[in-house]
Design a protein around this motif. Structure first.
Motif, PDB file in Angstrom:
ATOM      1  N   ASN A   1       0.830  -1.202   0.000  1.00 18.19           N
ATOM      2  CA  ASN A   1       0.000   0.000   0.000  1.00 18.19           C
ATOM      3  C   ASN A   1       0.866   1.254   0.000  1.00 18.19           C
ATOM      4  O   ASN A   1       0.565   2.244  -0.679  1.00 18.19           O
ATOM      5  CB  ASN A   1      -0.908  -0.025   1.232  1.00 18.19           C
ATOM      6  CG  ASN A   1      -1.951   1.067   1.183  1.00 18.19           C
ATOM      7  OD1 ASN A   1      -2.276   1.567   0.126  1.00 18.19           O
ATOM      8  ND2 ASN A   1      -2.479   1.439   2.332  1.00 18.19           N
ATOM      9  N   GLU A   2       1.955   1.221   0.742  1.00 20.13           N
ATOM     10  CA  GLU A   2       2.866   2.358   0.774  1.00 20.13           C
ATOM     11  C   GLU A   2       3.535   2.584  -0.584  1.00 20.13           C
ATOM     12  O   GLU A   2       3.748   3.728  -1.003  1.00 20.13           O
ATOM     13  CB  GLU A   2       3.926   2.139   1.857  1.00 20.13           C
ATOM     14  CG  GLU A   2       4.821   3.334   2.115  1.00 20.13           C
ATOM     15  CD  GLU A   2       4.052   4.533   2.669  1.00 20.13           C
ATOM     16  OE1 GLU A   2       2.968   4.326   3.253  1.00 20.13           O
ATOM     17  OE2 GLU A   2       4.530   5.658   2.476  1.00 20.13           O
TER      18      GLU A   2
ATOM     19  N   LEU B   1       0.944   4.341  -2.856  1.00 21.43           N
ATOM     20  CA  LEU B   1       0.783   5.745  -2.469  1.00 21.43           C
ATOM     21  C   LEU B   1       1.995   6.584  -2.868  1.00 21.43           C
ATOM     22  O   LEU B   1       1.853   7.741  -3.290  1.00 21.43           O
ATOM     23  CB  LEU B   1       0.552   5.834  -0.960  1.00 21.43           C
ATOM     24  CG  LEU B   1      -0.814   5.371  -0.445  1.00 21.43           C
ATOM     25  CD1 LEU B   1      -0.843   5.402   1.071  1.00 21.43           C
ATOM     26  CD2 LEU B   1      -1.921   6.251  -1.014  1.00 21.43           C
ATOM     27  N   LYS B   2       3.169   6.002  -2.741  1.00 20.25           N
ATOM     28  CA  LYS B   2       4.382   6.745  -3.111  1.00 20.25           C
ATOM     29  C   LYS B   2       4.407   7.052  -4.604  1.00 20.25           C
ATOM     30  O   LYS B   2       4.810   8.144  -5.031  1.00 20.25           O
ATOM     31  CB  LYS B   2       5.612   5.944  -2.704  1.00 20.25           C
ATOM     32  CG  LYS B   2       6.927   6.692  -2.893  1.00 20.25           C
ATOM     33  CD  LYS B   2       8.097   5.828  -2.490  1.00 20.25           C
ATOM     34  CE  LYS B   2       8.075   5.519  -1.010  1.00 20.25           C
ATOM     35  NZ  LYS B   2       9.285   4.758  -0.591  1.00 20.25           N
TER      36      LYS B   2
ATOM     37  N   ILE C   1       1.685   7.216  -6.663  1.00 20.82           N
ATOM     38  CA  ILE C   1       0.604   8.134  -7.029  1.00 20.82           C
ATOM     39  C   ILE C   1       0.937   9.566  -6.629  1.00 20.82           C
ATOM     40  O   ILE C   1       0.649  10.522  -7.367  1.00 20.82           O
ATOM     41  CB  ILE C   1      -0.715   7.672  -6.375  1.00 20.82           C
ATOM     42  CG1 ILE C   1      -1.168   6.338  -6.983  1.00 20.82           C
ATOM     43  CG2 ILE C   1      -1.811   8.703  -6.561  1.00 20.82           C
ATOM     44  CD1 ILE C   1      -2.399   5.762  -6.338  1.00 20.82           C
ATOM     45  N   ARG C   2       1.559   9.732  -5.474  1.00 23.55           N
ATOM     46  CA  ARG C   2       1.883  11.069  -4.979  1.00 23.55           C
ATOM     47  C   ARG C   2       3.275  11.545  -5.383  1.00 23.55           C
ATOM     48  O   ARG C   2       3.747  12.560  -4.862  1.00 23.55           O
ATOM     49  CB  ARG C   2       1.775  11.079  -3.452  1.00 23.55           C
ATOM     50  CG  ARG C   2       0.374  10.784  -2.943  1.00 23.55           C
ATOM     51  CD  ARG C   2       0.372  10.581  -1.451  1.00 23.55           C
ATOM     52  NE  ARG C   2      -0.977  10.340  -0.925  1.00 23.55           N
ATOM     53  CZ  ARG C   2      -1.244  10.033   0.341  1.00 23.55           C
ATOM     54  NH1 ARG C   2      -0.247   9.934   1.217  1.00 23.55           N
ATOM     55  NH2 ARG C   2      -2.479   9.822   0.718  1.00 23.55           N
TER      56      ARG C   2
ATOM     57  N   LYS D   1      -8.294  10.768 -10.911  1.00 24.89           N
ATOM     58  CA  LYS D   1      -8.266  11.694  -9.778  1.00 24.89           C
ATOM     59  C   LYS D   1      -9.602  11.721  -9.048  1.00 24.89           C
ATOM     60  O   LYS D   1      -9.650  11.775  -7.812  1.00 24.89           O
ATOM     61  CB  LYS D   1      -7.912  13.098 -10.272  1.00 24.89           C
ATOM     62  CG  LYS D   1      -6.447  13.293 -10.624  1.00 24.89           C
ATOM     63  CD  LYS D   1      -6.182  14.743 -10.993  1.00 24.89           C
ATOM     64  CE  LYS D   1      -4.706  14.978 -11.238  1.00 24.89           C
ATOM     65  NZ  LYS D   1      -4.426  16.396 -11.574  1.00 24.89           N
TER      66      LYS D   1
ATOM     67  N   LYS E   1     -10.338   9.171  -6.275  1.00 26.21           N
ATOM     68  CA  LYS E   1      -9.729   9.388  -4.963  1.00 26.21           C
ATOM     69  C   LYS E   1      -9.199   8.079  -4.378  1.00 26.21           C
ATOM     70  O   LYS E   1      -9.495   7.693  -3.250  1.00 26.21           O
ATOM     71  CB  LYS E   1     -10.730  10.026  -3.996  1.00 26.21           C
ATOM     72  CG  LYS E   1     -11.203  11.395  -4.443  1.00 26.21           C
ATOM     73  CD  LYS E   1     -12.193  11.999  -3.469  1.00 26.21           C
ATOM     74  CE  LYS E   1     -12.667  13.374  -3.941  1.00 26.21           C
ATOM     75  NZ  LYS E   1     -13.637  13.982  -3.013  1.00 26.21           N
TER      76      LYS E   1
ATOM     77  N   ASP F   1      -6.077   7.446  -3.659  1.00 22.90           N
ATOM     78  CA  ASP F   1      -5.092   7.687  -2.598  1.00 22.90           C
ATOM     79  C   ASP F   1      -5.762   7.889  -1.243  1.00 22.90           C
ATOM     80  O   ASP F   1      -5.247   7.468  -0.209  1.00 22.90           O
ATOM     81  CB  ASP F   1      -4.219   8.894  -2.952  1.00 22.90           C
ATOM     82  CG  ASP F   1      -5.054  10.114  -3.264  1.00 22.90           C
ATOM     83  OD1 ASP F   1      -4.506  11.237  -3.260  1.00 22.90           O
ATOM     84  OD2 ASP F   1      -6.269   9.962  -3.514  1.00 22.90           O
TER      85      ASP F   1
ATOM     86  N   LEU G   1      -6.790   4.383   0.013  1.00 20.15           N
ATOM     87  CA  LEU G   1      -5.628   3.613   0.474  1.00 20.15           C
ATOM     88  C   LEU G   1      -5.058   4.189   1.765  1.00 20.15           C
ATOM     89  O   LEU G   1      -4.553   3.444   2.614  1.00 20.15           O
ATOM     90  CB  LEU G   1      -4.563   3.586  -0.619  1.00 20.15           C
ATOM     91  CG  LEU G   1      -4.948   2.871  -1.920  1.00 20.15           C
ATOM     92  CD1 LEU G   1      -3.796   2.894  -2.912  1.00 20.15           C
ATOM     93  CD2 LEU G   1      -5.372   1.433  -1.648  1.00 20.15           C
ATOM     94  N   GLN G   2      -5.132   5.499   1.926  1.00 18.07           N
ATOM     95  CA  GLN G   2      -4.661   6.102   3.174  1.00 18.07           C
ATOM     96  C   GLN G   2      -5.555   5.705   4.341  1.00 18.07           C
ATOM     97  O   GLN G   2      -5.075   5.438   5.455  1.00 18.07           O
ATOM     98  CB  GLN G   2      -4.618   7.620   3.024  1.00 18.07           C
ATOM     99  CG  GLN G   2      -4.009   8.350   4.204  1.00 18.07           C
ATOM    100  CD  GLN G   2      -2.563   7.957   4.443  1.00 18.07           C
ATOM    101  OE1 GLN G   2      -1.771   7.915   3.499  1.00 18.07           O
ATOM    102  NE2 GLN G   2      -2.208   7.677   5.685  1.00 18.07           N
TER     103      GLN G   2
ATOM    104  N   VAL H   1       2.510   1.788 -11.321  1.00 19.91           N
ATOM    105  CA  VAL H   1       1.339   1.818 -10.432  1.00 19.91           C
ATOM    106  C   VAL H   1       0.476   0.588 -10.638  1.00 19.91           C
ATOM    107  O   VAL H   1      -0.039  -0.012  -9.681  1.00 19.91           O
ATOM    108  CB  VAL H   1       0.523   3.103 -10.669  1.00 19.91           C
ATOM    109  CG1 VAL H   1      -0.725   3.111  -9.803  1.00 19.91           C
ATOM    110  CG2 VAL H   1       1.361   4.332 -10.383  1.00 19.91           C
TER     111      VAL H   1
END
Length: 453
Positions: free
Chosen positions: A38-39, A42-43, A45-46, A88, A91, A93, A96-97, A184
């Motif tokens: 998951n990390e 996120l890394k 995507i961001r 986008k 959402k 991210d 997942l957060q 991704v």
């Protein structure tokens, strides 16, 4: 009705986001794997690289909006923008957060192993996140295909020597976007597998089913189809350490075999066995590779033919046709892909007629035959009775025309000969009369008298 993973706003399943279950070493292993993958997602995507390339895409579309609105490359870039905007709006991210926040942290996991109890995401929450991952994976696959199409269209201008700087910027931007999106997608595939494992553990401890009419696919490769599965398989294979080690050993062995002590005036020792012939080994390898690739394609084509033969509506035929096009694109079968793409447009038109209530059974039978002829070799295409009848009719017509031509030539030649003979006869009579004018001017009595009458 759209599939649950294809909705833009998937409603949250319930108020219970986490449950308390018995925490063991196996559960701890699954939770840690979910957090690690998951990390990674996120890394990516961001990441600043992805955000920068997206801003470059927006700037290019803003600058080219008025001057290149009808351009094919511009329209392809607009499709890439639409996919990114939808991604986008999902959402992913944020979802997942929230999943990462619901999982126990490192200190909590160590304490939970001692007390054998911990709070983990509930089954509805995990299934909801799985739907998000499925929709994002399908959308990323579509975005990569749009990037590839725009890249090909922009690359054509290099051959035409038009807008070199602009197309250089577009192709470099699209290639970087494609690479990031592929990373991704691969990370999402591994995260999805770990989510399924954790969901199985949680469902066994505290069953709370959320998806009753839809079952989550076991493997993300089958869900994405031939095109996306090929990309994921290649990426996963390239990351295996065993494969890298095997390649390194093979390369070192190849370099050792190529080291040949050569010098002028000295005999060359190749290090090979005397009287060795490599032709039998090469023939065996060639037969093995050919027998492995050709039957695979033939078997895949036969499977597609059987699926299309069993289609009862144009909706089913469109689904099978999309799989065929993706497979032909992955196998670089340009002719079949082009013909099937044309048939897909026809299928969409007939699908609208079918939805309106028209009877299209005969059209569906003809459509299945057309797809079958595209997947069949050209030499094995059956000859219809109509084609044989038309060939015979054309042969008879050709022979009749030749006969008429010969008759007309003979008639024209005879008339010319008669006219020539008549002209020659009149000339002889005229010359004879001119040579003996007494015959024309003598009296009839003189003629009888000369004959003794």
């Amino acid at each position: 009705m759209a599939e649950p993973w294809n909705r833009l706003n998937i409603p949250f399943p319930s108020a219970v986001s986490s449950v308390r279950i018995q925490y063991t070493a196996t559960t701890d292993l699954h939770v840690r794997s979910v957090l690690v993958h998951n990390e990674k997602v996120l890394k990516l995507i961001r990441s600043e690289i992805l955000q920068t390339e997206i801003r470059v895409l927006y700037e290019l579309l803003y600058v080219l909006n008025n001057s290149c609105r009808g351009h094919r490359t511009f329209r392809a870039l607009k499709q890439v923008e639409q996919c990114i905007n939808r991604l986008k709006d999902m959402k992913l991210d944020v979802a997942l957060q929230d999943l990462s926040d619901l999982c126990p942290s490192g200190i909590q996991r160590s304490v939970s192993l001692k007390v054998c109890e911990a709070s983990v995401p509930s089954q509805p929450m995990l299934e909801w996140v799985c739907l998000r991952v499925l929709g994002a994976a399908q959308l990323l696959n579509r975005t990569m295909s749009r990037c590839s199409r725009a890249f090909v269209l922009s690359k054509h201008h290099f051959k035409w020597e038009e807008f070199i700087v602009l197309n250089m910027v577009i192709t470099s931007m699209l290639s970087r976007l494609w690479v990031v999106f592929r990373g991704v997608l691969v990370s999402l595939s591994t995260l999805y597998l770990e989510l399924l494992h954790l969901r199985g553990v949680v469902a066994h401890a505290r069953p709370m089913p959320f998806l009753t009419s839809f079952s989550l696919p076991v493997d993300l490769l089958d869900f994405l189809g031939p095109g996306g599965s090929v990309l994921i398989k290649r990426s996963l294979q390239s990351k295996k350490p065993e494969e890298k080690k095997r390649r390194r050993q093979k390369k070192e062995k190849h370099q050792q075999t190529r080291r040949v002590p050569e010098d002028l005036g000295v005999s060359v020792h190749r290090g090979l066995i005397k009287d060795s012939d490599m032709k039998p080994f090469l023939n065996i390898f060639r037969k093995f590779t050919e027998g492995k690739s050709i039957p695979h394609k033939a078997q895949k084509k036969q499977t597609f033919k059987e699926q299309m033969r069993g289609a009862t509506s144009f909706t089913d035929a469109g689904i099978h046709l999309e799989k065929m096009i993706q497979w032909c694109r992955s196998q670089r079968m340009e002719r079949e892909k082009r013909l099937l793409t044309f048939l897909r447009l026809k299928c969409q038109k007939m699908k609208s007629l079918e939805a309106a209530g028209y009877s299209v059974h005969r059209k569906l039978r003809t459509f299945r035959q057309e797809v079958h002829s595209v997947l069949s070799p050209q030499k094995s295409s059956p000859k219809t009775c109509g084609s044989v009848r038309s060939k015979r009719r054309s042969a008879r017509l050709r022979s009749r025309i030749q006969t008429l031509r010969s008759e007309m030539k003979a008639t024209t030649g005879g008339r010319r000969r008669q006219r020539r003979r008549k002209t020659e006869g009149d000339g002889r009579i005229r010359t004879r009369n001119e040579a003996d004018p007494q015959i024309t001017h003598c009296d009839i009595d003189d003629i009888f008298a000369s004959a003794g009458l």
